[in-house]
Enzyme design. Structure first.
Site, PDB file in Angstrom:
ATOM      1  N   ASP A  34       0.734  -1.248   0.011  1.00 12.42           N
ATOM      2  CA  ASP A  34       0.063  -0.063   0.079  1.00 12.42           C
ATOM      3  C   ASP A  34       0.864   1.360  -0.101  1.00 12.42           C
ATOM      4  O   ASP A  34       0.359   2.527   0.422  1.00 12.42           O
ATOM      5  CB  ASP A  34      -0.963  -0.025   1.195  1.00 12.42           C
ATOM      6  CG  ASP A  34      -0.005  -0.077   2.504  1.00 12.42           C
ATOM      7  OD1 ASP A  34       1.046   0.036   2.474  1.00 12.42           O
ATOM      8  OD2 ASP A  34      -0.727  -0.175   3.667  1.00 12.42           O
ATOM      9  N   LYS A 184      16.759  41.163  -8.647  1.00 17.27           N
ATOM     10  CA  LYS A 184      15.733  40.133  -8.825  1.00 17.27           C
ATOM     11  C   LYS A 184      14.651  40.724  -8.058  1.00 17.27           C
ATOM     12  O   LYS A 184      14.480  41.281  -6.826  1.00 17.27           O
ATOM     13  CB  LYS A 184      16.192  38.821  -8.172  1.00 17.27           C
ATOM     14  CG  LYS A 184      15.091  37.820  -8.296  1.00 17.27           C
ATOM     15  CD  LYS A 184      15.532  36.261  -7.937  1.00 17.27           C
ATOM     16  CE  LYS A 184      14.492  35.556  -7.293  1.00 17.27           C
ATOM     17  NZ  LYS A 184      15.074  34.418  -6.937  1.00 17.27           N
ATOM     18  N   ARG A 186      10.660  39.111  -7.013  1.00 18.16           N
ATOM     19  CA  ARG A 186       9.773  38.069  -7.356  1.00 18.16           C
ATOM     20  C   ARG A 186       8.195  38.611  -7.292  1.00 18.16           C
ATOM     21  O   ARG A 186       7.907  39.226  -6.572  1.00 18.16           O
ATOM     22  CB  ARG A 186       9.986  37.016  -6.176  1.00 18.16           C
ATOM     23  CG  ARG A 186       8.884  35.845  -6.314  1.00 18.16           C
ATOM     24  CD  ARG A 186       9.623  34.755  -5.246  1.00 18.16           C
ATOM     25  NE  ARG A 186      10.403  33.907  -5.762  1.00 18.16           N
ATOM     26  CZ  ARG A 186      10.559  32.846  -6.816  1.00 18.16           C
ATOM     27  NH1 ARG A 186       9.405  32.824  -7.218  1.00 18.16           N
ATOM     28  NH2 ARG A 186      11.576  32.521  -6.983  1.00 18.16           N
ATOM     29  N   THR A 215      12.252  25.847 -10.405  1.00 23.51           N
ATOM     30  CA  THR A 215      11.758  25.908 -11.695  1.00 23.51           C
ATOM     31  C   THR A 215      12.847  26.229 -12.565  1.00 23.51           C
ATOM     32  O   THR A 215      12.434  26.381 -14.031  1.00 23.51           O
ATOM     33  CB  THR A 215      10.511  26.843 -11.844  1.00 23.51           C
ATOM     34  OG1 THR A 215      11.078  28.166 -11.864  1.00 23.51           O
ATOM     35  CG2 THR A 215       9.609  26.466 -10.810  1.00 23.51           C
ATOM     36  N   GLY A 216      14.136  26.853 -12.199  1.00 22.14           N
ATOM     37  CA  GLY A 216      15.022  27.347 -13.210  1.00 22.14           C
ATOM     38  C   GLY A 216      14.824  28.879 -13.806  1.00 22.14           C
ATOM     39  O   GLY A 216      15.544  29.484 -14.345  1.00 22.14           O
TER      40      GLY A 216
HETATM   41  C1  R5P Z   1      14.820  32.288  -3.812  1.00 22.00           C
HETATM   42  O1  R5P Z   1      14.963  33.198  -2.847  1.00 22.00           O
HETATM   43  C2  R5P Z   1      16.035  31.183  -3.942  1.00 22.00           C
HETATM   44  O2  R5P Z   1      17.220  31.760  -3.512  1.00 22.00           O
HETATM   45  C3  R5P Z   1      15.951  30.911  -5.440  1.00 22.00           C
HETATM   46  O3  R5P Z   1      16.581  31.803  -6.112  1.00 22.00           O
HETATM   47  C4  R5P Z   1      14.812  30.289  -5.803  1.00 22.00           C
HETATM   48  O4  R5P Z   1      14.341  29.252  -4.951  1.00 22.00           O
HETATM   49  C5  R5P Z   1      14.982  29.553  -7.193  1.00 22.00           C
HETATM   50  O5  R5P Z   1      13.674  29.179  -7.623  1.00 22.00           O
HETATM   51  P1  R5P Z   1      13.630  29.189  -9.393  1.00 22.00           P
HETATM   52  O6  R5P Z   1      14.547  28.169  -9.805  1.00 22.00           O
HETATM   53  O7  R5P Z   1      12.177  28.457  -9.286  1.00 22.00           O
HETATM   54  O8  R5P Z   1      13.342  30.317  -9.943  1.00 22.00           O
END
Ligand code: R5P
Length: 286
Positions: A34, A184, A186, A215-216
Site C-alpha cells: 500500500d 531580482k 519575485r 523551476t530554473g
Molecule cells: C529564492 O529566493 C531562492 O534563493 C532561489 O533563487 C529560488 O528558490 C530559485 O527558484 P526558481 O529556480 O524556481 O527560480
C-alpha cells in the site's frame, strides 16, 4: 558511533562514515504494497551516538526521516544527530498570507522531537534554525562549489539577487575573481523579474551561484541578461538542485554551458560532494 543513511542521502552517509571512521548502520528499507514505508536498523545502536542523514524532500523522505529517528529513539541511542542535507519546506518560512502555515516551523518542530542536534546545509534563510527546539547548525556548500569552478577560468561570480551577495563573495575569494549581483524581483511563486543591470560581462566566463534551483526561472532569466551583455560561457551552480518540471531544458535553452549542483539532492548534475562541509560541525559534536 553509527551513521544511518536514509534512502535520499545514502552516499553522503557513506562519505561521512569513511571520514569519521564510524560504521554505516545496516538498514532495511522497503515499501509495503500500500506504499507505506518500512525501515529497520539491524545493528545494535543502544547507547550509541547516532547520526541520521536524510534530505527532507520530497515528502516521502520526510516520513522516512521520522521513522529512522523513532527507530533510534526506540533502540535507546545515546544521542541522535540529524543531518538534513536539503531542508525541504524552508522557503515557506513565514505566513505570506493569513491562513497559511509556517511550513518550515512545522517541519522543524516535528524533526526536533527526536533529535539532540540538527545540521543542515545552506538553508534558505539562516533564521529557520531557530525553529528547532534543539541545537541546530548550518554549513555552506559554496566553498566546495567554488573549488569545482576553479578549473573553469571564471572571470566573475554572480548572485541572482542582492541577498545572496555574501555567498558569491566567499566563492570569488576562493576562485580569485570578481563578483556582482543581479536585481531580482519575485512577482509570485513561479514568476520573477530580473531587472537589467549595468553588468560588465562582455567576453567573460560567468558563474551564477544560488542556494536552490527549482523551476530554473531565476537562473534562466539571469542567463538571458548575461547573454544580452555578451557574456561568454555561463555556468549555473546551486547547492540544492530540485530541477522541477522543465527547469533543465529552460537553463540550456537560455544558453548555459554547464549546470552544477551538490549531492544534497541526487541528480545527474550532482558534481559536488557535500560531506566535506558537514564534517567540521559533526566532528565537534561527536
Ligand atoms: C529564492 O529566493 C531562492 O534563493 C532561489 O533563487 C529560488 O528558490 C530559485 O527558484 P526558481 O529556480 O524556481 O527560480
Amino acid at each position: 558511533m553509527y551513521i544511518i543513511g536514509g534512502t535520499a542521502s545514502k552516499s553522503i552517509a557513506e562519505d561521512l562514515s569513511i571520514e569519521l571512521d564510524a560504521p554505516l548502520a545496516d538498514t532495511i528499507s522497503k515499501r509495503f504494497p500500500d506504499e507505506e514505508f518500512y525501515t529497520r536498523v539491524k545493528d545494535n545502536i543502544s547507547g550509541e551516538d547516532v547520526v541520521i542523514v536524510q534530505t527532507s524532500y520530497p515528502d516521502k523522505n520526510i516520513i522516512e526521516l521520522f521513522l529512522l529517528q523513532n527507530a533510534a529513539k526506540e533502540a535507546k541511542a545515546r544521542t541522535i544527530t540529524v543531518v538534513i542535507p536539503y531542508f525541504g519546506y524552508a522557503r515557506q518560512d513565514k505566513k505570506f498570507e493569513e491562513g497559511e502555515p509556517v511550513s518550515a516551523k512545522a517541519l522543524a518542530s516535528l524533526i526536533g522531537l527526536n533529535a539532540d542536534n540538527i545540521i543542515t546545509v545552506d538553508p534558505h534563510k539562516e533564521y529557520i534554525l531557530d525553529f528547532f527546539s534543539t541545537q541546530a547548525y548550518s554549513c555552506s556548500a559554496v566553498p566546495e562549489i567554488a573549488k569545482y569552478l576553479v578549473d573553469k577560468e571564471i572571470d566573475m561570480i554572480l548572485a541572482p539577487d542582492k541577498g545572496a551577495i555574501n555567498r558569491v563573495k566567499n566563492a570569488s575569494k576562493i576562485i580569485g575573481c570578481d563578483y556582482d549581483y543581479m536585481e531580482k524581483n519575485r512577482i509570485d511563486g513561479e514568476t520573477i523579474e530580473i531587472k537589467p543591470k549595468n553588468l560588465d560581462a562582455k567576453n567573460k566566463n560567468v558563474a551564477i551561484i544560488d542556494d536552490i534551483i527549482s523551476t530554473g526561472g531565476t537562473m534562466a532569466k539571469s542567463i538571458h541578461e548575461l547573454k544580452k551583455h555578451n557574456a561568454k560561457d555561463v555556468y549555473v551552480a546551486c547547492t540544492h538542485g530540485l530541477f522541477a518540471g522543465d527547469a533543465v531544458r529552460k537553463l540550456f535553452s537560455a544558453g548555459c554551458s554547464e549546470i552544477i549542483s551538490t549531492d544534497s539532492i541526487i541528480s545527474k548534475f550532482s558534481k559536488v560532494k557535500i560531506a566535506p562541509c558537514i564534517l567540521p560541525i559533526l566532528g565537534k559534536l561527536t
